[in-house]
Design an enzyme around this catalytic site. Structure first.
Site, PDB file in Angstrom:
ATOM      1  N   TYR A  39      13.938   4.969   2.881  1.00 39.74           N
ATOM      2  CA  TYR A  39      13.834   5.845   1.723  1.00 39.74           C
ATOM      3  C   TYR A  39      13.701   7.305   2.185  1.00 39.74           C
ATOM      4  O   TYR A  39      14.408   8.191   1.699  1.00 39.74           O
ATOM      5  CB  TYR A  39      12.599   5.392   0.923  1.00 39.74           C
ATOM      6  CG  TYR A  39      12.342   6.204  -0.297  1.00 39.74           C
ATOM      7  CD1 TYR A  39      11.490   7.289  -0.265  1.00 39.74           C
ATOM      8  CD2 TYR A  39      12.971   5.888  -1.499  1.00 39.74           C
ATOM      9  CE1 TYR A  39      11.265   8.043  -1.385  1.00 39.74           C
ATOM     10  CE2 TYR A  39      12.747   6.638  -2.627  1.00 39.74           C
ATOM     11  CZ  TYR A  39      11.891   7.712  -2.573  1.00 39.74           C
ATOM     12  OH  TYR A  39      11.678   8.458  -3.684  1.00 39.74           O
ATOM     13  N   LYS A 119      -4.502   6.176  10.042  1.00 42.43           N
ATOM     14  CA  LYS A 119      -3.914   6.293   8.707  1.00 42.43           C
ATOM     15  C   LYS A 119      -3.503   4.906   8.235  1.00 42.43           C
ATOM     16  O   LYS A 119      -2.508   4.349   8.687  1.00 42.43           O
ATOM     17  CB  LYS A 119      -2.720   7.232   8.743  1.00 42.43           C
ATOM     18  CG  LYS A 119      -2.176   7.520   7.370  1.00 42.43           C
ATOM     19  CD  LYS A 119      -1.122   8.592   7.437  1.00 42.43           C
ATOM     20  CE  LYS A 119      -0.482   8.883   6.102  1.00 42.43           C
ATOM     21  NZ  LYS A 119      -0.264   7.772   5.228  1.00 42.43           N
ATOM     22  N   ASP A 121      -2.040   1.914   6.232  1.00 42.52           N
ATOM     23  CA  ASP A 121      -0.813   1.815   5.451  1.00 42.52           C
ATOM     24  C   ASP A 121      -1.037   0.842   4.312  1.00 42.52           C
ATOM     25  O   ASP A 121      -0.820  -0.357   4.427  1.00 42.52           O
ATOM     26  CB  ASP A 121       0.324   1.338   6.359  1.00 42.52           C
ATOM     27  CG  ASP A 121       1.669   1.670   5.765  1.00 42.52           C
ATOM     28  OD1 ASP A 121       1.697   2.332   4.710  1.00 42.52           O
ATOM     29  OD2 ASP A 121       2.685   1.279   6.352  1.00 42.52           O
ATOM     30  N   ARG A 140      -3.775   5.815  -7.569  1.00 39.09           N
ATOM     31  CA  ARG A 140      -3.520   7.250  -7.596  1.00 39.09           C
ATOM     32  C   ARG A 140      -2.611   7.659  -8.752  1.00 39.09           C
ATOM     33  O   ARG A 140      -2.790   8.700  -9.345  1.00 39.09           O
ATOM     34  CB  ARG A 140      -2.896   7.708  -6.294  1.00 39.09           C
ATOM     35  CG  ARG A 140      -2.486   9.155  -6.428  1.00 39.09           C
ATOM     36  CD  ARG A 140      -2.244   9.872  -5.161  1.00 39.09           C
ATOM     37  NE  ARG A 140      -1.295   9.196  -4.334  1.00 39.09           N
ATOM     38  CZ  ARG A 140      -1.325   9.234  -3.021  1.00 39.09           C
ATOM     39  NH1 ARG A 140      -2.283   9.902  -2.427  1.00 39.09           N
ATOM     40  NH2 ARG A 140      -0.428   8.624  -2.319  1.00 39.09           N
ATOM     41  N   GLU A 176      -8.320   3.271   1.106  1.00 42.78           N
ATOM     42  CA  GLU A 176      -7.043   2.573   1.079  1.00 42.78           C
ATOM     43  C   GLU A 176      -7.279   1.075   0.885  1.00 42.78           C
ATOM     44  O   GLU A 176      -8.072   0.473   1.623  1.00 42.78           O
ATOM     45  CB  GLU A 176      -6.348   2.831   2.432  1.00 42.78           C
ATOM     46  CG  GLU A 176      -4.869   2.682   2.403  1.00 42.78           C
ATOM     47  CD  GLU A 176      -4.123   3.921   1.897  1.00 42.78           C
ATOM     48  OE1 GLU A 176      -4.760   4.850   1.347  1.00 42.78           O
ATOM     49  OE2 GLU A 176      -2.895   3.933   2.034  1.00 42.78           O
ATOM     50  N   TYR A 228     -12.197   6.536   3.118  1.00 41.52           N
ATOM     51  CA  TYR A 228     -11.970   7.727   3.952  1.00 41.52           C
ATOM     52  C   TYR A 228     -12.428   9.032   3.313  1.00 41.52           C
ATOM     53  O   TYR A 228     -12.306  10.082   3.900  1.00 41.52           O
ATOM     54  CB  TYR A 228     -10.508   7.830   4.401  1.00 41.52           C
ATOM     55  CG  TYR A 228      -9.467   7.770   3.295  1.00 41.52           C
ATOM     56  CD1 TYR A 228      -9.365   8.775   2.340  1.00 41.52           C
ATOM     57  CD2 TYR A 228      -8.575   6.707   3.235  1.00 41.52           C
ATOM     58  CE1 TYR A 228      -8.411   8.726   1.354  1.00 41.52           C
ATOM     59  CE2 TYR A 228      -7.605   6.641   2.244  1.00 41.52           C
ATOM     60  CZ  TYR A 228      -7.533   7.662   1.299  1.00 41.52           C
ATOM     61  OH  TYR A 228      -6.589   7.603   0.319  1.00 41.52           O
ATOM     62  N   LYS A 315       2.335  11.288  11.742  1.00 39.77           N
ATOM     63  CA  LYS A 315       2.900   9.947  11.614  1.00 39.77           C
ATOM     64  C   LYS A 315       3.514   9.455  12.926  1.00 39.77           C
ATOM     65  O   LYS A 315       3.931  10.246  13.763  1.00 39.77           O
ATOM     66  CB  LYS A 315       4.004   9.954  10.543  1.00 39.77           C
ATOM     67  CG  LYS A 315       3.548  10.417   9.176  1.00 39.77           C
ATOM     68  CD  LYS A 315       2.945   9.319   8.349  1.00 39.77           C
ATOM     69  CE  LYS A 315       3.983   8.470   7.688  1.00 39.77           C
ATOM     70  NZ  LYS A 315       4.433   8.956   6.392  1.00 39.77           N
ATOM     71  N   CYS A 414      42.421  -6.102  28.412  1.00 40.10           N
ATOM     72  CA  CYS A 414      43.589  -6.543  29.179  1.00 40.10           C
ATOM     73  C   CYS A 414      44.775  -6.881  28.293  1.00 40.10           C
ATOM     74  O   CYS A 414      45.866  -7.161  28.779  1.00 40.10           O
ATOM     75  CB  CYS A 414      43.230  -7.732  30.064  1.00 40.10           C
ATOM     76  SG  CYS A 414      42.984  -9.241  29.121  1.00 40.10           S
ATOM     77  N   CYS A 429      38.253 -13.652  25.109  1.00 42.64           N
ATOM     78  CA  CYS A 429      39.507 -13.262  25.744  1.00 42.64           C
ATOM     79  C   CYS A 429      39.997 -14.484  26.528  1.00 42.64           C
ATOM     80  O   CYS A 429      39.201 -15.174  27.167  1.00 42.64           O
ATOM     81  CB  CYS A 429      39.255 -12.086  26.682  1.00 42.64           C
ATOM     82  SG  CYS A 429      40.668 -11.706  27.706  1.00 42.64           S
TER      83      CYS A 429
HETATM   84  S1  IVH Z   1      -7.352  11.392   3.946  1.00 40.55           S
HETATM   85  C1  IVH Z   1      -5.892  14.431   0.385  1.00 40.55           C
HETATM   86  N1  IVH Z   1      -7.532   9.373   5.537  1.00 40.55           N
HETATM   87  O1  IVH Z   1      -2.423   8.371   3.295  1.00 40.55           O
HETATM   88  C2  IVH Z   1      -5.794  13.035   0.769  1.00 40.55           C
HETATM   89  N2  IVH Z   1      -5.810   9.343   3.909  1.00 40.55           N
HETATM   90  O2  IVH Z   1      -0.024   9.991   3.132  1.00 40.55           O
HETATM   91  C3  IVH Z   1      -6.812  12.765   1.795  1.00 40.55           C
HETATM   92  N3  IVH Z   1      -4.436   7.316   3.949  1.00 40.55           N
HETATM   93  O3  IVH Z   1      -3.058   9.685   0.118  1.00 40.55           O
HETATM   94  C4  IVH Z   1      -6.424  11.580   2.510  1.00 40.55           C
HETATM   95  N4  IVH Z   1      -5.493   6.328   5.587  1.00 40.55           N
HETATM   96  O4  IVH Z   1      -3.662   7.186   0.613  1.00 40.55           O
HETATM   97  C5  IVH Z   1      -6.860   9.910   4.535  1.00 40.55           C
HETATM   98  N5  IVH Z   1      -7.849   7.644   6.998  1.00 40.55           N
HETATM   99  C6  IVH Z   1      -7.165   8.172   5.998  1.00 40.55           C
HETATM  100  C7  IVH Z   1      -6.087   7.519   5.391  1.00 40.55           C
HETATM  101  C8  IVH Z   1      -5.426   8.143   4.342  1.00 40.55           C
HETATM  102  C9  IVH Z   1      -4.511   6.229   4.724  1.00 40.55           C
HETATM  103  C10 IVH Z   1      -3.424   7.502   2.906  1.00 40.55           C
HETATM  104  C11 IVH Z   1      -4.000   8.077   1.638  1.00 40.55           C
HETATM  105  C12 IVH Z   1      -3.244   9.350   1.458  1.00 40.55           C
HETATM  106  C13 IVH Z   1      -1.980   9.065   2.164  1.00 40.55           C
HETATM  107  C14 IVH Z   1      -1.222  10.302   2.520  1.00 40.55           C
END
Ligand code: IVH
Length: 669
Positions: A39, A119, A121, A140, A176, A228, A315, A414, A429
């Site tokens: 995407y 981060k 997922d 969200r 998350e 977080y 990332k 060939c 071949c």
């Molecule tokens: S801090 C202002 N910490 O990633 C938002 N986000 O791509 C502050 N996410 O919207 C986010 N792990 O849903 C933060 N350790 C982490 C995270 C995290 C996953 C997600 C979150 C955010 C998105 C952004």
């Protein structure tokens, strides 16, 4: 500067339609058709075109939109504070640029600490606690309005229904929702048993679970929650303390996994470390979040668009990307099998430029529905060989073409007929000696009498070939140290040596060049005669059969073989590719000095320390004229083990006979 034409306008239209459809499936239906990186790759292409041609920008383009519309089936709720998103960075340079932007804006007077987090997922979720009790959980949505998923979230064991410490006023915890790998695997196994469609990854599975209208179904999915962010009165001064407090309140907040970095260098070290530990983690992550640790500073930095300035998502390289399938060529494999190989518009996938990928066999192309000209999805996960997942059919223009295996021209190398036996998947071949086994050809290419690339023996060539890094010898010149280093059993030093051996052969003698092609019946001697006769590769490529037959050592069979080779379109393209990479030196090919200058030499029997071809090459470099048969005019015969009639003949003519050892001594004098 490219010119805006109808083709580009059509492409933009198709990209927008496709991206909008994908987006709807992902955000509204919870049924994504592709992964995020596909995407993103399509969106990036659209963004790029819109940047180049701003006149194509429209307010309803998917590039102008942030967030997704909430579903109707859940009650909509307004967030007390907007749920922001993060800007992405994919390289050190982008992270450095982010931090420099902060400094430039004049907000950062002294060095700052960065809190680095995994981060997760999953799916962002806001939890609202009043008097310490969970009263509302919301997705969200578009950042301002989300969906009330309280009943479902309450089924998640990792979400405390009551905080473990006393708090005053409203407390909001963000984090998350995710599905651990173990649950994801179990879920897919049970779906498979019930013949239900499988989830592509844990994130999709958790998104689907949280949007179940019946909370019992959510409960079955075994979700988890990682906190977080904490919003409460009298928040701690530093973000790392916020994570500690979250744990005290009863949440998982990854305090042990996360890291407080004193500077950017430490951020990069942490990023590297996480790349290594990532496969061992029990859940899916897609990068690290880096943020200014000082909350007051973070707040002062404010928000730009929908993301806080003080944080960035660093990332990992995406493992999938889209690109154009320019052509499909056939590669002759080890057993003469013809493997279709995708020729791709070069695209960066997980840090490596991919321009070729195997398509395995005819059935596979059929099954995936791949046409030449398609935009295709490429995947490269970890160190695995790049793979073509399939076409993005929505982007077809109608000009795509089916690949036809049974070409009238036969084997691409060939020219002999190709066959596919009943019950087998591969075309082959029919010529058992087809040098078109491209692998054999590359092995031949690097030998001493050809391009002479020390360090690129059979084993190394085979590994590079098996890893898909090279599909013909011209690809050797595109190799980078990084490509080789990424393979098992190669270190930095060996990668350097290999690249050096290749790059130092950018200029090559005409005879070596001709010999390297591995034309049927063209050994070193014939290559030498051809080089002397034609003096340039262009003249040789244009030679008629009759021209060729007039040359010393070249009879009708050899002449036809040479002519066949240079008139074969595939071979001719290959020669063209090589000539794009190397310069053929047309200096006089015959050597007139050296310890064997003017001497005629023949090798016979099995040599101990080198192959026959290598020995002949050393003689040529010492100025000798190398021959295959002994005559009265022969000066030296080098005799190895089990030598037969040639040694006898030499004795008869009274020609000087040398052992391998004596010969080596002679040329080293
Ligand atoms: S801090 C202002 N910490 O990633 C938002 N986000 O791509 C502050 N996410 O919207 C986010 N792990 O849903 C933060 N350790 C982490 C995270 C995290 C996953 C997600 C979150 C955010 C998105 C952004």
């Amino acid at each position: 500067m490219a010119i805006l034409d109808e083709r580009i306008i059509q492409r933009v239209r198709k990209l927008r339609e496709t991206i909008n459809d994908l987006r709807y499936r992902y955000h509204v239906l919870d049924d994504p058709a592709v992964t995020d990186s596909v995407y993103d790759s399509l969106t990036n292409e659209l963004k790029k075109i819109e940047t180049e041609f701003p006149e194509l920008e429209t307010p309803d383009s998917p590039t102008q939109r942030v967030g997704g519309a909430p579903l109707d089936k859940f009650r909509k709720v307004a967030h007390h504070h907007p749920m922001l998103s993060l800007n992405d960075a994919f390289s050190r340079e982008e992270v450095v640029a982010w931090s420099e932007r902060l400094t430039r804006l004049g907000h950062l007077a002294k060095p700052v600490n960065y809190y680095c987090e995994l981060k997760m997922d999953g799916l962002a979720c806001s939890l609202l606690y009043q008097q310490g009790v969970l009263v509302r959980a919301a997705t969200r949505g578009d950042g301002y309005t989300g969906e009330d998923v309280t009943q479902n979230v309450k089924t998640i064991d990792a979400v405390p229904l009551k905080l473990r410490q006393k708090t005053t006023g409203d407390v909001e915890v963000r984090g998350e929702i995710y599905m651990p790998y173990s649950s994801f695997i179990k879920l897919n196994e049970s779906r498979k048993a019930k013949n239900l469609p499988l989830f592509a990854n844990p994130r999709n599975a958790s998104a689907g679970a949280i949007r179940q209208l019946d909370p019992k179904l959510t409960a079955e999915r075994d979700l988890s929650f990682m906190a977080y962010q904490l919003i409460e009165q009298g928040e701690p001064d530093f973000h790392n303390q916020e994570h500690q407090r979250l744990e005290e309140l009863g949440f998982k907040a990854n305090v042990k996994e996360n890291f407080l970095a004193k500077n950017l260098e430490e951020v990069f070290q942490f990023h590297q470390k996480v790349i290594k530990t990532r496969p061992k983690l029990p859940y899916q992550i897609d990068g690290i979040v880096v943020q200014v640790n000082d909350r007051h500073l973070f707040n002062r930095l404010g928000v730009i668009g929908k993301a806080p300035r003080g944080a960035v998502a660093y990332k990992f390289d995406p493992e999938e990307a889209t690109t154009k399938l320019l052509d499909i060529i056939l590669q002759v494999g080890r057993q003469g099998t013809l493997t279709p190989v995708a020729v791709l518009e070069p695209v960066n996938v997980a840090g490596v430029t991919v321009s070729r990928a195997t398509l395995h066999n005819e059935d596979e192309i059929e099954r995936k529905g791949i046409l030449i000209g398609d935009t295709v999805v490429i995947r490269r996960a970890g160190d695995v060989i790049p793979e073509v997942l399939g076409p993005v059919k929505e982007l077809r223009t109608g000009k795509e073409k089916k690949f036809n295996f049974n070409l009238n021209s036969g084997c691409p190398i060939c020219g002999r007929p190709i066959t596919k036996k009943a019950g087998e998947v591969a075309w082959r071949c029919t010529n058992p000696e087809c040098l078109g086994s491209t692998l054999l050809q590359i092995r031949h290419f690097t030998t001493k009498a050809a391009f002479d690339m020390p360090g690129l023996g059979l084993k190394v060539v085979d590994k590079l070939y098996d890893a898909g890094l090279i599909s013909d010898a011209s690809d050797l010149f595109n190799l980078k140290e990084k490509d080789i280093e990424s393979l098992p059993s190669f270190g930095k030093k060996s990668a350097q040596n290999i690249i050096h051996a290749i790059q130092s052969k950018r200029i090559v003698g005409l005879r070596q060049f001709i010999y390297s092609l591995g034309i049927l019946h063209v050994g070193v001697e014939t290559a030498q005669s051809l080089a002397e006769h034609f003096g340039s590769i262009d003249k040789l490529r244009r030679a008629k059969i009759s021209d060729l037959e007039n040359i010393k050592d070249v009879g009708p069979i050899v002449a036809r073989s040479i002519w066949n080779y240079f008139t074969n379109p595939q071979a001719s393209k290959y020669v063209g590719r090589l000539l794009d990479k190397v310069e053929v030196s047309h200096a006089k090919t015959k050597k007139e000095s050296g310890p064997l200058a003017g001497k005629s030499i023949v090798f016979t029997g099995t040599l101990e320390t080198m192959t026959r071809a290598d020995a002949q090459e050393t003689a040529r470099q010492a100025g000798a004229d190398v021959n295959d048969s002994v005559s009265k005019n022969t000066d030296i015969v080098v005799v190895g083990a089990n030598a037969g009639s040639k040694a006898e003949k030499a004795r008869k003519f009274g020609v000087k006979i040398l052992s391998e050892k004596d010969y080596l001594k002679l040329i080293s004098d």
